[in-house]
Structure formats: C-alpha cells, structure tokens
Design a protein around this motif. Structure first.
Motif, short mmCIF file in Angstrom:
data_model
loop_
_atom_site.label_atom_id
_atom_site.label_comp_id
_atom_site.label_asym_id
_atom_site.label_seq_id
_atom_site.Cartn_x
_atom_site.Cartn_y
_atom_site.Cartn_z
N GLY A 48 0.78 -1.23 0.00
CA GLY A 48 0.00 0.00 0.00
C GLY A 48 0.81 1.27 0.00
N ILE A 49 2.08 1.19 -0.39
CA ILE A 49 2.92 2.38 -0.48
C ILE A 49 3.72 2.31 -1.78
N PRO A 50 4.01 3.47 -2.38
CA PRO A 50 4.93 3.45 -3.52
C PRO A 50 6.27 2.92 -3.04
N PRO A 51 6.89 2.01 -3.77
CA PRO A 51 8.15 1.43 -3.28
C PRO A 51 9.29 2.43 -3.34
N PRO A 52 10.32 2.21 -2.55
CA PRO A 52 11.54 3.01 -2.70
C PRO A 52 12.09 2.89 -4.11
N GLU A 53 12.92 3.85 -4.50
CA GLU A 53 13.46 3.86 -5.87
C GLU A 53 14.22 2.59 -6.20
N MET A 54 14.98 2.10 -5.24
CA MET A 54 15.77 0.90 -5.46
C MET A 54 15.43 -0.11 -4.37
N VAL A 55 14.86 -1.22 -4.78
CA VAL A 55 14.55 -2.30 -3.84
C VAL A 55 15.26 -3.56 -4.31
N PHE A 56 16.04 -4.13 -3.42
CA PHE A 56 16.73 -5.39 -3.71
C PHE A 56 15.98 -6.49 -2.97
N GLY A 57 14.81 -6.83 -3.53
CA GLY A 57 13.91 -7.74 -2.84
C GLY A 57 14.39 -9.18 -2.78
N LEU A 78 9.78 -3.56 4.68
CA LEU A 78 8.80 -2.62 4.14
C LEU A 78 7.41 -2.85 4.73
N LYS A 79 7.13 -4.07 5.16
CA LYS A 79 5.83 -4.34 5.79
C LYS A 79 5.61 -3.48 7.03
N LEU A 80 6.71 -3.08 7.66
CA LEU A 80 6.63 -2.37 8.93
C LEU A 80 6.69 -0.85 8.77
N VAL A 81 6.73 -0.36 7.54
CA VAL A 81 6.67 1.09 7.32
C VAL A 81 5.28 1.56 7.74
N ASP A 82 5.23 2.58 8.58
CA ASP A 82 3.98 3.05 9.16
C ASP A 82 3.22 3.91 8.15
N THR A 83 2.04 3.48 7.78
CA THR A 83 1.20 4.26 6.88
C THR A 83 -0.11 4.66 7.55
N SER A 84 -0.16 4.55 8.86
CA SER A 84 -1.40 4.87 9.58
C SER A 84 -1.61 6.38 9.64
N SER A 87 0.64 8.33 12.08
CA SER A 87 2.10 8.26 11.96
C SER A 87 2.77 9.60 12.21
N SER A 88 2.06 10.70 11.92
CA SER A 88 2.66 12.02 12.10
C SER A 88 2.95 12.32 13.57
N GLU A 89 2.27 11.64 14.48
CA GLU A 89 2.48 11.89 15.90
C GLU A 89 3.87 11.44 16.36
N LYS A 90 4.52 10.63 15.54
CA LYS A 90 5.82 10.10 15.94
C LYS A 90 6.97 11.03 15.58
N ILE A 91 6.65 12.16 14.97
CA ILE A 91 7.66 13.16 14.67
C ILE A 91 7.56 14.25 15.73
N TYR A 117 6.25 8.61 7.29
CA TYR A 117 6.57 7.22 7.02
C TYR A 117 6.07 6.78 5.65
N ASP A 118 5.23 7.58 5.04
CA ASP A 118 4.80 7.26 3.68
C ASP A 118 5.93 7.47 2.67
N TRP A 119 6.86 8.34 3.00
CA TRP A 119 7.86 8.66 1.97
C TRP A 119 9.31 8.61 2.46
N THR A 120 9.54 8.32 3.72
CA THR A 120 10.93 8.14 4.18
C THR A 120 11.28 6.67 4.40
N TYR A 121 10.27 5.81 4.41
CA TYR A 121 10.48 4.37 4.53
C TYR A 121 11.19 3.96 5.82
N SER A 122 10.98 4.76 6.87
CA SER A 122 11.51 4.38 8.18
C SER A 122 10.88 3.06 8.61
N THR A 123 11.70 2.19 9.16
CA THR A 123 11.20 0.88 9.59
C THR A 123 11.84 0.47 10.91
#
Length: 273
Positions: A48-57, A78-84, A87-91, A117-123
């Motif tokens: 449910g998120i656009p993938p990072p530019e380079m993924v070595f899956g 990537l499963k653990l990237v927060d898209t809720s 998520s903004s409350e964590k900044i 977390y939608d676009w920094t891919y923090s996990t």
C-alpha cells in the motif's frame, strides 16, 4: 583458529551467495539484481505504499544453526513502514514545520501532508525469525553485546555488506536499509542499519545488532533508534570544513547523534549449540 569453510556460489545476475560455515553456523549473504517493474508493482499492491526507488527484494542475509534460522530481507522491512493516519504523531513537534513543507512540496495530493513514514520508509524492522529451538522467541535480556570483545584485533574470517533498499526522497535526502556482517574466530556480529537524512529537517538511524559468541547458548539482539535535527548534526562538522559529504556518511552521523537512544531494547534467543 576456528575451522571454517567459505561459501561462494552463483552469479550476481542469478543471485550471488557468499558466506561462511563456522562452529556449526552457516552465515550467508545473497546479492541479486534490483527488483524489476513487475516486482515493484507487487510491492505497491501488497504494502500500500509506492516502493523506494531501489529495492533489492531478492537480497538476503541468513544465519542458521541447528533448528535456528534467522534472516533479513527488504519485503519484511517494508511491511513495517507506518502508513497509519497517526504516523505524524511520531515526529517531534520541533520538526513539524519543516516536515510539513517537505511533505507538501513532494506530496501535494496528500491531504494530511505530515505523513513521514509514507515517503521516508523508516522501519523498526529487526530481522525475521524463521525457526528456532522448541519454537522459542526472543525474550527481554540483560546480557549486552560484548563490544570489548568486538574491539579486539581478531582476524576477520568473513565480511560483507548488503543493501536491501534505498531512496533519495525526491532529492530531499536519503533513506537506506543495509546490513553489514563480520565473522571472527570467537564470535559474529550482524548490523542492520536504517539511515535517513531529510535535508534541513532530520537525521534518524535505527540499528539492529545481532551478536553471538561461539559456544554460548544465546543470540543477543539489541535495537536502538536515534534521531536529531539536521542543523544540530550539521553544526558538528569540523570547523572550517566546507565539505558536507560527512552528512552522507552513516558512520559519522551515528557518532554525532545523541548518546541516549530514543528507543532501546535488548533481547536474547536460546539456540542449540
């Protein structure tokens, strides 16, 4: 000196596996080509998120011993990237204005623009336990990673680095999840590091260390998450040094971040030995 056998199988095009068999452990690092377009589309559909530019899956680091098998891979991270929506409350509040500007500039279609977390891919990913002795899991522990032992000038029997994913954050910084591993005659250490830099806003490093001393009954896992404002780290550049390349060096940034982590956990897993 421990008896060991080095592993070197396959090709980079099909998947190159390097590693070592040592003291009953098999430790491997697989590197394969970057995900193709079909695999990238699958990531977006499944997570449910656009993938990072380079993924070595298809890259993996795996450790095995008896019934114990533990691995690291991009998809599980990537499963653990927060898209809720929360998520903004964590900044931290101190970052919100700068982050809003960055988000709004790059994601104008998002109504709630503070979705880091939608676009920094923090996990917070710490690896994946596939199997273990008697189906045991990691439990809270007191015994730390033995950094004194790791600092001894022991020979390195095997070393490798492996990237799981990377993104330039719409030219506003970088996010990278990588793994480094080294095996010595008496122990091994695996460091998984998520490194994030958002220019003018924030640095964040999430580190997972998995350590084992040969002959011990336990794997030790420590997780830390540290962050600081971009300007605080930039001010620590050497005086008179106009070269800001150090801001791209995760090792240097790690040393500049606060000593006390924002998040810390220490666990151990019993292994058959």
């Amino acid at each position: 000196m421990s008896n060991f056998t080095l592993i070197n199988q396959g090709t980079l095009r099909q998947g190159l596996v390097k590693g070592i068999e040592c003291n009953g452990w098999t430790i491997t690092s697989k590197r394969a080509p970057i995900c193709n377009s079909a695999e990238m589309e699958s990531i977006q559909k499944n997570f449910g998120i656009p993938p990072p530019e380079m993924v070595f899956g298809n890259n993996h680091v795996t450790i095995k011993h008896g019934e114990t098998e533990f691995t690291w891979g991009a998809y599980d991270a990537l499963k653990l990237v927060d898209t809720s929506s929360t998520s903004s409350e964590k900044i931290k509040v101190a970052y919100s204005e700068e982050w809003t500007k960055k988000s709004a500039a790059n994601h104008t279609d998002i109504k709630d623009v503070i979705k880091p977390y939608d676009w920094t891919y923090s996990t917070p990913y710490k690896g994946t336990l596939i199997s273990s002795l008697d189906n045991r899991s990691f439990e809270k522990a007191d015994t730390p990673v033995d950094f004194q032992r790791l600092m001894k000038p022991d020979p390195i029997l095997f070393y490798d680095e492996n990237i799981l994913y990377e993104d330039e954050l719409a030219d506003n910084g970088t996010a990278m999840l990588s793994i480094r591993l080294r095996v010595m005659p008496t122990c091994f250490l695996i460091l998984q590091r998520f490194f994030m830099r958002v220019d003018d806003v924030l640095f964040r490093i999430n580190d997972t260390r998995v350590y084992h001393e040969f002959g011990s009954k336990y794997l030790v896992r420590e997780y830390t998450s540290k962050e600081d404002h971009y300007n605080n780290i930039r001010r620590k550049l050497p005086i008179g040094n106009m070269d800001i390349s150090l801001l791209n060096d995760p090792n240097w940034v790690s040393r500049m971040l606060p000593d006390e982590p924002a998040v810390f956990s220490r666990e151990s897993l019993m292994v058959d030995h």
